[in-house]
Scaffold this motif. Structure first.
Motif, PDB file in Angstrom:
ATOM      1  N   ARG A 300       0.808  -1.459   0.085  1.00 42.11           N
ATOM      2  CA  ARG A 300      -0.112  -0.130   0.109  1.00 42.11           C
ATOM      3  C   ARG A 300       0.811   1.338   0.091  1.00 42.11           C
ATOM      4  O   ARG A 300       1.770   1.364   0.727  1.00 42.11           O
ATOM      5  CB  ARG A 300      -0.934   0.087   1.155  1.00 42.11           C
ATOM      6  CG  ARG A 300      -1.899   1.204   1.201  1.00 42.11           C
ATOM      7  CD  ARG A 300      -2.784   1.112   2.534  1.00 42.11           C
ATOM      8  NE  ARG A 300      -3.789   0.115   2.008  1.00 42.11           N
ATOM      9  CZ  ARG A 300      -4.882   0.346   1.367  1.00 42.11           C
ATOM     10  NH1 ARG A 300      -5.051   1.518   0.807  1.00 42.11           N
ATOM     11  NH2 ARG A 300      -5.607  -0.436   0.846  1.00 42.11           N
ATOM     12  N   GLY A 301       0.406   2.025  -0.900  1.00 44.93           N
ATOM     13  CA  GLY A 301       1.321   3.401  -0.932  1.00 44.93           C
ATOM     14  C   GLY A 301       0.914   4.518  -1.986  1.00 44.93           C
ATOM     15  O   GLY A 301      -0.454   4.133  -2.362  1.00 44.93           O
ATOM     16  N   ILE A 302       1.665   5.485  -2.327  1.00 45.13           N
ATOM     17  CA  ILE A 302       1.132   6.481  -3.268  1.00 45.13           C
ATOM     18  C   ILE A 302       1.171   5.770  -4.714  1.00 45.13           C
ATOM     19  O   ILE A 302       2.225   5.409  -5.136  1.00 45.13           O
ATOM     20  CB  ILE A 302       1.920   7.470  -3.237  1.00 45.13           C
ATOM     21  CG1 ILE A 302       2.095   8.223  -1.961  1.00 45.13           C
ATOM     22  CG2 ILE A 302       1.448   8.872  -4.236  1.00 45.13           C
ATOM     23  CD1 ILE A 302       0.475   8.735  -1.276  1.00 45.13           C
ATOM     24  N   TYR A 342       2.862  -1.018 -13.286  1.00 44.95           N
ATOM     25  CA  TYR A 342       1.923  -2.176 -13.813  1.00 44.95           C
ATOM     26  C   TYR A 342       0.739  -1.599 -14.355  1.00 44.95           C
ATOM     27  O   TYR A 342       0.043  -0.928 -13.568  1.00 44.95           O
ATOM     28  CB  TYR A 342       1.909  -3.417 -13.090  1.00 44.95           C
ATOM     29  CG  TYR A 342       1.352  -4.479 -13.474  1.00 44.95           C
ATOM     30  CD1 TYR A 342       1.616  -5.459 -14.253  1.00 44.95           C
ATOM     31  CD2 TYR A 342      -0.276  -4.592 -13.195  1.00 44.95           C
ATOM     32  CE1 TYR A 342       1.249  -6.530 -14.983  1.00 44.95           C
ATOM     33  CE2 TYR A 342      -1.121  -5.709 -13.684  1.00 44.95           C
ATOM     34  CZ  TYR A 342      -0.326  -6.719 -14.688  1.00 44.95           C
ATOM     35  OH  TYR A 342      -1.084  -7.590 -15.004  1.00 44.95           O
ATOM     36  N   ASP A 343       0.140  -2.218 -15.550  1.00 43.05           N
ATOM     37  CA  ASP A 343      -1.107  -1.771 -15.969  1.00 43.05           C
ATOM     38  C   ASP A 343      -1.250  -0.056 -15.852  1.00 43.05           C
ATOM     39  O   ASP A 343      -2.334   0.391 -15.206  1.00 43.05           O
ATOM     40  CB  ASP A 343      -2.068  -2.278 -14.906  1.00 43.05           C
ATOM     41  CG  ASP A 343      -3.570  -2.152 -15.554  1.00 43.05           C
ATOM     42  OD1 ASP A 343      -3.390  -2.186 -16.766  1.00 43.05           O
ATOM     43  OD2 ASP A 343      -4.459  -2.521 -14.858  1.00 43.05           O
ATOM     44  N   ASN A 344      -0.199   0.687 -16.392  1.00 37.60           N
ATOM     45  CA  ASN A 344      -0.200   2.084 -16.495  1.00 37.60           C
ATOM     46  C   ASN A 344      -0.473   2.682 -15.191  1.00 37.60           C
ATOM     47  O   ASN A 344      -0.547   3.957 -15.202  1.00 37.60           O
ATOM     48  CB  ASN A 344      -1.516   2.319 -17.486  1.00 37.60           C
ATOM     49  CG  ASN A 344      -1.364   1.865 -18.665  1.00 37.60           C
ATOM     50  OD1 ASN A 344      -0.485   1.743 -19.634  1.00 37.60           O
ATOM     51  ND2 ASN A 344      -2.509   1.486 -19.129  1.00 37.60           N
ATOM     52  N   GLU A 345       0.118   2.214 -14.257  1.00 37.26           N
ATOM     53  CA  GLU A 345       0.286   2.888 -12.974  1.00 37.26           C
ATOM     54  C   GLU A 345       1.502   2.377 -12.188  1.00 37.26           C
ATOM     55  O   GLU A 345       2.076   1.572 -12.622  1.00 37.26           O
ATOM     56  CB  GLU A 345      -0.632   2.371 -12.026  1.00 37.26           C
ATOM     57  CG  GLU A 345      -2.156   2.759 -12.228  1.00 37.26           C
ATOM     58  CD  GLU A 345      -3.367   2.383 -10.926  1.00 37.26           C
ATOM     59  OE1 GLU A 345      -3.944   3.217 -10.934  1.00 37.26           O
ATOM     60  OE2 GLU A 345      -2.986   1.439 -10.475  1.00 37.26           O
ATOM     61  N   SER A 346       2.093   3.540 -11.620  1.00 41.98           N
ATOM     62  CA  SER A 346       3.299   3.480 -10.798  1.00 41.98           C
ATOM     63  C   SER A 346       3.313   3.658  -9.457  1.00 41.98           C
ATOM     64  O   SER A 346       2.417   4.542  -8.906  1.00 41.98           O
ATOM     65  CB  SER A 346       4.385   4.646 -11.628  1.00 41.98           C
ATOM     66  OG  SER A 346       4.508   4.299 -12.866  1.00 41.98           O
ATOM     67  N   PHE A 347       4.264   3.021  -8.601  1.00 43.48           N
ATOM     68  CA  PHE A 347       4.129   2.823  -7.279  1.00 43.48           C
ATOM     69  C   PHE A 347       5.409   3.971  -6.794  1.00 43.48           C
ATOM     70  O   PHE A 347       6.421   3.759  -7.373  1.00 43.48           O
ATOM     71  CB  PHE A 347       4.389   1.549  -6.640  1.00 43.48           C
ATOM     72  CG  PHE A 347       4.551   1.430  -5.002  1.00 43.48           C
ATOM     73  CD1 PHE A 347       3.240   1.340  -4.372  1.00 43.48           C
ATOM     74  CD2 PHE A 347       5.719   1.394  -4.560  1.00 43.48           C
ATOM     75  CE1 PHE A 347       3.284   1.297  -3.162  1.00 43.48           C
ATOM     76  CE2 PHE A 347       5.607   1.308  -3.048  1.00 43.48           C
ATOM     77  CZ  PHE A 347       4.422   1.337  -2.296  1.00 43.48           C
ATOM     78  N   ILE A 348       4.879   4.879  -6.141  1.00 39.44           N
ATOM     79  CA  ILE A 348       5.952   6.070  -5.839  1.00 39.44           C
ATOM     80  C   ILE A 348       6.423   5.821  -4.386  1.00 39.44           C
ATOM     81  O   ILE A 348       5.941   5.439  -3.461  1.00 39.44           O
ATOM     82  CB  ILE A 348       5.200   7.261  -5.809  1.00 39.44           C
ATOM     83  CG1 ILE A 348       4.317   7.534  -6.876  1.00 39.44           C
ATOM     84  CG2 ILE A 348       6.138   8.500  -5.681  1.00 39.44           C
ATOM     85  CD1 ILE A 348       5.200   7.520  -8.079  1.00 39.44           C
ATOM     86  N   GLU A 349       7.890   5.543  -4.360  1.00 39.42           N
ATOM     87  CA  GLU A 349       8.557   5.252  -2.916  1.00 39.42           C
ATOM     88  C   GLU A 349       8.642   6.367  -2.276  1.00 39.42           C
ATOM     89  O   GLU A 349       8.539   6.654  -1.041  1.00 39.42           O
ATOM     90  CB  GLU A 349       9.958   4.548  -3.516  1.00 39.42           C
ATOM     91  CG  GLU A 349      10.565   3.851  -2.371  1.00 39.42           C
ATOM     92  CD  GLU A 349      11.738   3.140  -2.550  1.00 39.42           C
ATOM     93  OE1 GLU A 349      12.456   3.833  -3.595  1.00 39.42           O
ATOM     94  OE2 GLU A 349      12.008   2.025  -2.289  1.00 39.42           O
ATOM     95  N   GLU A 350       9.034   7.540  -2.983  1.00 35.90           N
ATOM     96  CA  GLU A 350       9.186   8.896  -2.035  1.00 35.90           C
ATOM     97  C   GLU A 350       9.000  10.038  -3.234  1.00 35.90           C
ATOM     98  O   GLU A 350       9.451  10.005  -4.298  1.00 35.90           O
ATOM     99  CB  GLU A 350      10.393   8.776  -1.496  1.00 35.90           C
ATOM    100  CG  GLU A 350      11.777   8.800  -2.256  1.00 35.90           C
ATOM    101  CD  GLU A 350      13.170   9.078  -1.516  1.00 35.90           C
ATOM    102  OE1 GLU A 350      12.991   9.370  -0.322  1.00 35.90           O
ATOM    103  OE2 GLU A 350      14.122   8.639  -2.356  1.00 35.90           O
ATOM    104  N   GLY A 351       8.710  11.179  -2.812  1.00 32.55           N
ATOM    105  CA  GLY A 351       8.548  12.434  -3.215  1.00 32.55           C
ATOM    106  C   GLY A 351       7.134  13.006  -3.479  1.00 32.55           C
ATOM    107  O   GLY A 351       6.793  14.080  -3.784  1.00 32.55           O
ATOM    108  N   LEU A 352       5.977  12.228  -3.340  1.00 33.29           N
ATOM    109  CA  LEU A 352       4.628  12.678  -3.158  1.00 33.29           C
ATOM    110  C   LEU A 352       3.906  12.081  -2.019  1.00 33.29           C
ATOM    111  O   LEU A 352       4.502  11.158  -1.342  1.00 33.29           O
ATOM    112  CB  LEU A 352       3.977  12.010  -4.542  1.00 33.29           C
ATOM    113  CG  LEU A 352       4.417  12.516  -5.893  1.00 33.29           C
ATOM    114  CD1 LEU A 352       3.741  11.856  -7.065  1.00 33.29           C
ATOM    115  CD2 LEU A 352       4.451  14.048  -5.984  1.00 33.29           C
ATOM    116  N   THR A 353       2.836  12.929  -1.806  1.00 36.97           N
ATOM    117  CA  THR A 353       2.092  12.673  -0.575  1.00 36.97           C
ATOM    118  C   THR A 353       0.392  12.500  -1.206  1.00 36.97           C
ATOM    119  O   THR A 353       0.351  12.812  -2.263  1.00 36.97           O
ATOM    120  CB  THR A 353       1.950  13.952   0.470  1.00 36.97           C
ATOM    121  OG1 THR A 353       1.847  14.957  -0.026  1.00 36.97           O
ATOM    122  CG2 THR A 353       3.383  14.000   1.128  1.00 36.97           C
TER     123      THR A 353
END
Length: 376
Positions: A300-302, A342-353
C-alpha cells in the motif's frame, strides 16, 4: 495608447502646417525630420514601458489551462505475465508388453473405464494351450505328491520318491504361474480410472511394444506448468498468488503456486512453476493454453498514472504538481522515486503525498513556477 496616437498625429499636422507657411530650405526640412524621428523614438520607449506595466497589472492575460489528478494511497499489485499449459496428472499412452495380433478391443473412445479393466486382447491362443497342457500335468503331479505324502507319513516308501514328487509338483506350479503372468502381458489394462481418449489399434492389426495402443486420460485433477525467468527467483515462491486465464474458453481462476522448480534450464535461463487445479467438471483439457499472472509484489502506498512521469537531462524522474495561489495555480517540479510499474500505474517510493494535485492534460506544455488555470 489613444493619447499617444493623437499626440503623434498632432505633431505631424503641425509640422506640415509650418512647412507650408515657411518657404523652407532643404537644410531646414532635414533638421525637422531629425527632430521628428527623435520624438518618435522617445514616444516608442514610453509606449513599451506603459505596455510592460499594463502586462504586469492585467489579471485577464491568457494562462495555460490544465487538468489535474490526485495522488492516491492504495494497494498496488505487480504481476509477472507468462504463458503456461494444462497438464493432466493422469494422462498416458498405453503400450502392449508383447507383440501379437489384436483379437478384441473391449472399449470405445470416450468411454469411462475403471482401474484394472481389460481394454484390449492380443492373441494368446498358444499360451492358453500351454497353460491347459501344464494344468493337466500339474493335476497329475499333485495327485502323485499327495499319495506319496500319505505313504511317507505312514513311513512307507522312500524319502527320495517323496521329494521327487514334491519337486515335480512345485516346478509345474511355478511354470504355470509364469505362463499365466505371460498371458496377462497379452492384455492391455487400465492403470487408473479415466476416459478412453483415443484408440490407436484395430482388431486384426498388429500390436507391438513400440506402438501405442490406447490413450487414457483422467482430467479430474490437472495442473498448469509455466517457465519463469531466473531473475524472479527471489520473488516467486510456493503459495504465491496467481491468476489464470484460459482464452480459448474465457475462464478465469485464482490459485496459488504449489511447486517451484529447483533446476534452471540452461537453454532459456528459466525455472518451472506448477499450479494445481481442481477440474471436477473436466472443462480444462490437456495442453490447453493458459495466461499466467504471478503476483510478485504488493504494497500500500502512493500510486499515480505512469504517463505523467517525465525525465530530465540527468535521467531523474519528476512530475509537475500544482499549488493554489489566489485565483490560479503555480506549477511545481517534484522529483520522485518509483519502485514498479504495472497496468499504466506506478508505485511511488518517495517524493509525493496523498491527494496532491498532479498536472494531467497539458503536463508537457507547462514549466516550473508558471501560473496556470485549473480546468473544472
Amino acid at each position: 495608447m489613444k493619447k499617444i496616437s493623437i499626440l503623434l498625429s498632432f505633431l505631424l499636422v503641425a509640422s506640415c502646417g509650418n512647412s507650408k507657411k515657411q518657404s523652407a530650405t532643404l537644410l531646414e526640412l532635414k533638421v525637422q525630420k531629425a527632430t521628428l524621428i527623435d520624438q518618435i523614438d522617445s514616444l516608442s520607449t514610453i509606449l513599451k514601458s506603459v505596455e510592460s506595466k499594463i502586462s504586469k497589472l492585467d489579471t485577464t492575460k491568457r494562462l495555460n489551462v490544465v487538468t489535474a489528478v490526485q495522488a492516491k494511497n492504495k494497494l498496488f499489485r505487480h504481476y509477472i505475465e507468462v504463458q503456461g499449459t494444462v497438464e493432466a496428472d493422469q494422462s498416458v499412452e498405453l503400450y502392449p508388453e508383447r507383440s501379437g495380433t489384436i483379437t478384441s478391443i473391449f472399449v470405445k473412445e470416450g468411454q469411462q473405464v475403471t482401474k484394472g479393466q481389460n481394454l484390449a486382447q492380443i492373441d494368446s491362443s498358444i499360451i492358453e494351450s500351454s497353460i491347459t497342457e501344464l494344468q493337466t500335468q500339474l493335476d497329475l503331479a499333485r495327485t502323485t505328491f499327495e499319495r506319496q505324502k500319505r505313504l511317507w507319513d505312514q513311513n512307507i516308501g522312500s524319502e527320495l520318491q517323496f521329494l521327487q514328487a514334491k519337486a515335480k509338483k512345485e516346478g509345474l506350479e511355478n511354470n504355470l504361474n509364469s505362463l499365466r503372468e505371460q498371458a496377462k502381458k497379452l492384455k492391455v489394462t487400465a492403470p487408473f480410472s479415466g476416459i478412453i481418449d483415443e484408440i490407436f489399434i484395430k482388431e486384426g492389426g498388429l500390436a507391438a511394444p513400440q506402438l501405442p495402443a490406447v490413450r487414457l486420460v483422467n482430467l479430474s485433477k490437472v495442473h498448469v506448468e509455466s517457465d519463469v525467468t531466473e531473475s524472479y527467483l527471489k520473488t516467486v515462491r510456493k503459495n504465491t498468488e496467481v491468476e489464470l486465464f484460459f482464452p480459448s474458453i474465457g475462464k478465469k481462476i485464482k490459485a496459488k503456486i504449489d511447486q517451484v522448480g529447483n533446476f534452471i534450464n540452461p537453454n532459456n535461463r528459466s525455472f518451472k512453476v506448477r499450479i494445481n487445479i481442481n477440474n471436477s467438471n473436466n472443462e480444462l483439457k490437456a495442453n490447453l493454453l493458459a495466461n499466467v499472472r504471478i503476483n510478485d509484489f504488493q504494497n500500500r502506498g502512493i500510486v499515480i498514472p505512469t504517463k505523467l512521469i517525465q525525465k530530465d537531462r540527468l535521467d531523474k524522474k519528476f512530475v509537475y504538481t500544482l499549488q493554489k495561489q489566489g485565483n490560479t495555480f503555480v506549477v511545481e517540479k517534484r522529483y520522485i522515486n518509483t519502485t514498479l510499474n504495472y497496468d499504466n500505474e506506478s508505485f511511488i517510493e518517495e517524493g509525493l503525498t496523498e491527494n496532491i494535485l498532479i498536472v494531467d492534460k497539458g503536463f508537457r506544455l507547462v514549466k516550473a513556477n508558471e501560473n496556470v488555470i485549473l480546468a473544472e
